[in-house]
Design a protein around this motif. Structure first.
Motif, PDB file in Angstrom:
ATOM      1  N   GLU A 107       0.825  -1.205   0.000  1.00 21.63           N
ATOM      2  CA  GLU A 107       0.000   0.000   0.000  1.00 21.63           C
ATOM      3  C   GLU A 107       0.870   1.270   0.000  1.00 21.63           C
ATOM      4  OE1 GLU A 107      -0.265  -1.750   4.300  1.00 21.63           O
ATOM      5  OE2 GLU A 107      -0.101  -2.444   2.213  1.00 21.63           O
ATOM      6  N   GLU A 108       2.060   1.189   0.598  1.00 18.62           N
ATOM      7  CA  GLU A 108       2.970   2.335   0.582  1.00 18.62           C
ATOM      8  C   GLU A 108       3.514   2.581  -0.828  1.00 18.62           C
ATOM      9  OE1 GLU A 108       4.862   2.234   5.096  1.00 18.62           O
ATOM     10  OE2 GLU A 108       5.679   0.887   3.577  1.00 18.62           O
ATOM     11  N   LEU A 109       3.852   1.497  -1.520  1.00 17.29           N
ATOM     12  CA  LEU A 109       4.304   1.632  -2.899  1.00 17.29           C
ATOM     13  C   LEU A 109       3.186   2.198  -3.777  1.00 17.29           C
ATOM     14  CD1 LEU A 109       6.359  -1.642  -3.549  1.00 17.29           C
ATOM     15  CD2 LEU A 109       7.223   0.692  -3.409  1.00 17.29           C
ATOM     16  N   ALA A 110       1.955   1.689  -3.571  1.00 19.50           N
ATOM     17  CA  ALA A 110       0.816   2.164  -4.372  1.00 19.50           C
ATOM     18  C   ALA A 110       0.589   3.658  -4.161  1.00 19.50           C
ATOM     19  CB  ALA A 110      -0.440   1.369  -3.996  1.00 19.50           C
TER      20      ALA A 110
ATOM     21  N   GLU B  66       0.753   6.543  -6.978  1.00 21.46           N
ATOM     22  CA  GLU B  66      -0.359   7.483  -7.182  1.00 21.46           C
ATOM     23  C   GLU B  66       0.146   8.930  -7.148  1.00 21.46           C
ATOM     24  OE1 GLU B  66      -4.676   8.601  -5.161  1.00 21.46           O
ATOM     25  OE2 GLU B  66      -3.659   6.756  -4.592  1.00 21.46           O
ATOM     26  N   LYS B  67       1.124   9.214  -6.316  1.00 22.27           N
ATOM     27  CA  LYS B  67       1.673  10.571  -6.226  1.00 22.27           C
ATOM     28  C   LYS B  67       2.607  10.897  -7.392  1.00 22.27           C
ATOM     29  CE  LYS B  67       1.613  11.004  -1.171  1.00 22.27           C
ATOM     30  NZ  LYS B  67       2.482  11.117   0.040  1.00 22.27           N
TER      31      LYS B  67
ATOM     32  N   LYS C 255       4.473   2.509 -12.178  1.00 28.09           N
ATOM     33  CA  LYS C 255       3.652   1.344 -11.862  1.00 28.09           C
ATOM     34  C   LYS C 255       4.456   0.050 -11.818  1.00 28.09           C
ATOM     35  CE  LYS C 255      -0.642   3.234 -13.778  1.00 28.09           C
ATOM     36  NZ  LYS C 255      -1.706   3.055 -14.798  1.00 28.09           N
ATOM     37  N   ALA C 256       5.601   0.044 -12.485  1.00 30.12           N
ATOM     38  CA  ALA C 256       6.403  -1.186 -12.556  1.00 30.12           C
ATOM     39  C   ALA C 256       6.808  -1.703 -11.182  1.00 30.12           C
ATOM     40  CB  ALA C 256       7.651  -0.934 -13.392  1.00 30.12           C
TER      41      ALA C 256
END
Length: 347
Positions: free
Chosen positions: A282-285, A289-290, A295-296
């Motif tokens: 969730e931190e990577l997501a 998003e920012k 996305k890779a």
């Protein structure tokens, strides 16, 4: 083997290198990890050529206004403490239990002006193999006076390097004037230094090989004063010119920027590849998003990610990042040692 800091032994090692056509590299450091990387590089070169008894010169600066490496060795920021810590580590690294025990380790104090660093220049003179008394920011006559006064204080105790001229810097202006034969002769005769730093067109702290190293001037100086020159700003020199240094009479070569650049890049590359093993999904997501990351980073095959995505103890603790720096720094040191003809130490 104990540290090599006997004045005559150090002089003999430099003379022997000159006769063999070898330039001795000086590798700067500011922490234990980098100190060991330098020793490990020499150890591996020694294994390659079948001679473990080869000289290696780890170095650090004291109260150098550009970068006080002795201040960075400890979070206390005290250069005296930093020097003591480095010598403590060197005592262990050259002890009987160490793989580096057969190396000829010659610690050097770099870029230390006599008006701020006399406590270190004198207080540690019997522990260093060589020191750079750097009064080059002063006019030549004052530079000579200050350097000569220091040489008199430590005569016969430690090999002294003095700088005839300031070297250009990427962050502090360019010095167009190169050292002349007359200036080099005058500096040596009036100061009594063992090694001189002439201005040969190089630049300090350069991350690109862009400066023009004057090989012809180096040979003119060497013909006049012998193989007693140290080149500073070596990271700015093109590879094809670096290989000329032993023939040009350069007996000692100072290096740091290119080494630190290699280590720093290796650490950043490792961190980027390892994001999926440090961050929660969730931190990577959120970073994706920012727009901070692409996305890779969320894909199963990204970098060194081991499924499932998320923090894994072995990956967010320090050893892996430390290894990335250590190996890149070590390998770069080995490259320079080969360039400067360390193979001529082969038995």
């Amino acid at each position: 083997m104990p540290l090599v800091n006997d004045y005559q032994q150090v002089k003999d090692i430099y003379a022997d290198a000159g006769e063999r056509g070898i330039s001795l590299p000086l590798f700067c450091c500011e922490d234990r990890q980098t100190l060991e990387a330098i020793l490990a590089a020499a150890y591996e070169i020694g294994q390659e050529i079948g001679n473990p008894h080869i000289p290696i010169t780890p170095s650090w600066t004291s109260r150098y206004h550009v970068r006080c490496q002795a201040c960075l060795i400890s979070k206390a920021g005290n250069p005296i403490l930093g020097c003591k810590l480095m010598f403590s580590d060197l005592d262990v690294f050259t002890g009987e239990d160490s793989p580096y025990k057969d190396l000829l380790v010659m610690p050097h104090l770099d870029h230390s002006n006599p008006w701020e660093n006399m406590d270190i220049l004198v207080g540690f003179a019997d522990q260093f193999a060589s020191v750079m008394c750097d009064a080059s920011e002063k006019p030549l006559s004052e530079n000579i006076r200050l350097t000569a006064e220091y040489v008199e204080k430590v005569k016969g105790k430690v090999v002294v390097e003095g700088a005839v001229d300031e070297i250009s810097s990427t962050d502090g202006g360019v010095r167009e004037k190169k050292t002349t034969v007359e200036e080099a002769k005058e500096f040596i005769s009036k100061t009594g230094v063992d090694i001189i730093v002439p201005n040969l067109g190089t630049e300090h702290r350069s991350t690109t090989a862009s400066a023009h190293y004057d090989s012809e001037r180096a040979r003119e100086l060497s013909a006049a004063i012998g193989k007693v020159m140290c080149l500073h700003g070596s990271s700015s020199v093109k590879k094809e010119d670096l290989s000329k240094l032993p023939e040009d009479g350069i007996i000692k070569v100072n290096l740091y920027t290119a080494l630190a650049y290699a280590g720093g890049k290796a650490v950043v590359s490792h961190v980027l590849d390892d994001l999926g093993n440090v961050y929660k999904e969730e931190e990577l997501a959120e970073l994706v998003e920012k727009g901070v990351l692409g996305k890779a980073v969320l894909e199963a095959g990204y970098g060194k990610t081991k499924e499932p995505v998320g923090p894994k103890l072995a990956h967010f603790t320090n050893p892996l990042r430390s290894d990335a720096w250590f190996n890149a720094f070590k390998d770069k040191c080995k490259d320079y040692m080969r360039l400067f003809n360390y193979q001529k130490y082969s038995k």
